[in-house]
Design a protein around this motif. Structure first.
Motif, PDB file in Angstrom:
ATOM      1  N   ASP A 212       0.828  -1.210   0.000  1.00 35.56           N
ATOM      2  CA  ASP A 212       0.000   0.000   0.000  1.00 35.56           C
ATOM      3  C   ASP A 212       0.862   1.259   0.000  1.00 35.56           C
ATOM      4  OD1 ASP A 212      -2.297  -1.519   0.021  1.00 35.56           O
ATOM      5  OD2 ASP A 212      -2.557  -1.423   2.192  1.00 35.56           O
ATOM      6  N   TYR A 215       2.211   3.264  -3.459  1.00 38.56           N
ATOM      7  CA  TYR A 215       1.409   4.196  -4.256  1.00 38.56           C
ATOM      8  C   TYR A 215       1.758   5.638  -3.904  1.00 38.56           C
ATOM      9  CZ  TYR A 215      -2.518   6.505  -6.489  1.00 38.56           C
ATOM     10  OH  TYR A 215      -3.284   7.339  -7.284  1.00 38.56           O
ATOM     11  N   VAL A 328      -1.805  -2.354  -6.623  1.00 40.52           N
ATOM     12  CA  VAL A 328      -1.225  -1.015  -6.701  1.00 40.52           C
ATOM     13  C   VAL A 328      -0.995  -0.603  -8.154  1.00 40.52           C
ATOM     14  CG1 VAL A 328       1.212  -1.711  -6.536  1.00 40.52           C
ATOM     15  CG2 VAL A 328       0.496   0.528  -5.715  1.00 40.52           C
TER      16      VAL A 328
END
Length: 360
Positions: A212, A215, A328
């Motif tokens: 995560d 990004y 992603v």
């Protein structure tokens, strides 16, 4: 390292980092319940001390812990604490503790990947005697910044470690959960100094707690006054690795071996039918309007370059990636690419790379 207990691993990680974060220890190859009980046992034995301040929990060696390591591993720690003094340098201020924690998270990742990070398993960095074999040696920033006058040029670098191999050197960064503070020229000097000192080409890896976080790194603009990490044309590469079992596999697959390059050659040989590209924004073309990018190694610089190329050319691209990288990439590229997904477990089996469990 095969015969070492988890207790000794934890003590050695604390010795290397000054203070090892509780979060980092959760990625060791054991259950959370077992780890919690073991940490409680080590505290009762008074070989580690728990430090809980500002909501950040870490563990440090006590004098008894240092004595245990000197007794158990005299060839590694006989004079380690006297010469090195890392544990005595650790302060209680938040900034210093966070840096120790970022270093410890990277050390756990390297430990899980089988990199030689402990004293006695590698020559001191200052000796400039590096392996002429397939060995991978890991050094913390405490170690590689202690090389005399040369270190002055890279002292402000945000690198928390370095891996030295026969053919290349890899600078290691840890952004944890957000873009790390960054200054391009400082990191350029660090690459230059380390490259000359080790006599090998230098690449760079940025790590984060999970996929995560990448990004934010891919889309970062540097924040106010460009003080935080963002991708620029001054970076030849910046690979991303999460601090997860998938990240352990990716480190082994893309950086500690040539497996990724072999897979790339296979995929491009089979899939690219029309023409090959000599430009840096992609790896070739499937047909005259479909540029192809191999993204399994997750080089953020190339990913951004590919994104910008697609935006200008208005073409739909084709991206090869591993299954845990898909979410992603879908978020980043949107509908501008078609994604070809490779199964991570099958890829690991194909190349004989261990994968599965907390240790990868």
């Amino acid at each position: 390292m095969e015969n070492e207990t988890l207790k000794d691993v934890i003590l050695q990680l604390a010795a290397l980092s000054g203070e090892v974060s509780e979060e980092a220890l959760r990625y060791l190859d054991c259950s959370d319940k077992y780890l919690t009980n073991l940490l409680l046992q080590l505290r009762n034995e008074q070989v580690i001390k728990r430090c809980d301040k500002d909501g950040t929990v870490g563990y440090r060696l006590s004098q008894s812990g240092k004595k245990h390591l000197r007794t158990q591993y005299p060839e590694r720690y006989g004079d380690y604490f006297g010469k090195n003094g890392i544990t005595s340098k650790v302060r209680l201020d938040t900034v210093h503790r966070q840096r120790c924690h970022r270093m410890s998270e990277m050390n756990v990742l390297l430990h899980n990947a089988g990199v030689n990070i402990y004293p006695g398993c590698k020559p001191p960095f200052q000796q400039s005697i590096f392996p002429q074999s397939s060995q991978s040696l890991g050094y913390t920033s405490y170690e590689f910044k202690d090389i005399g006058d040369l270190a002055i040029k890279m002292k402000p670098s945000r690198a928390v470690g370095v891996i030295v191999q026969e053919k290349k050197t890899i600078l290691l960064y840890n952004s944890h959960e957000k873009a790390v503070k960054w200054e391009d020229m400082t990191e350029y000097r660090a690459r230059t100094v380390i490259g000359k000192y080790c006599g090998r080409p230098v690449s760079a890896v940025m790590s984060c707690v999970d996929m995560d976080g990448v990004y934010e790194l891919l889309t970062s603009t540097g924040g106010e006054l460009n003080r935080y990490y963002h991708i620029t044309d001054k970076q030849p590469n910046m690979y991303f690795i999460p601090q997860t079992p998938e990240g352990v596999f990716l480190l082994r697959f893309a950086h500690l071996s040539d497996c990724s390059e072999h897979l790339k050659e296979r995929l491009l040989a089979e899939m690219i039918a029309e023409e090959h590209s000599n430009t840096s924004h992609c790896d070739g073309f499937l047909d005259r309007r479909t540029p192809v990018l191999y993204a399994c190694d997750f080089d953020m610089v190339r990913l951004q370059g590919f994104y910008q190329y697609l935006d200008v050319s208005r073409n739909i691209g084709l991206v090869f990636c591993l299954d845990f990288q898909v979410p992603v990439l879908e978020r980043y590229f949107g509908n501008t690419v078609t994604i070809r997904v490779l199964n991570t477990k099958a890829t690991a089996d194909l190349f004989g790379i261990p994968y599965g469990g907390k240790g990868g």
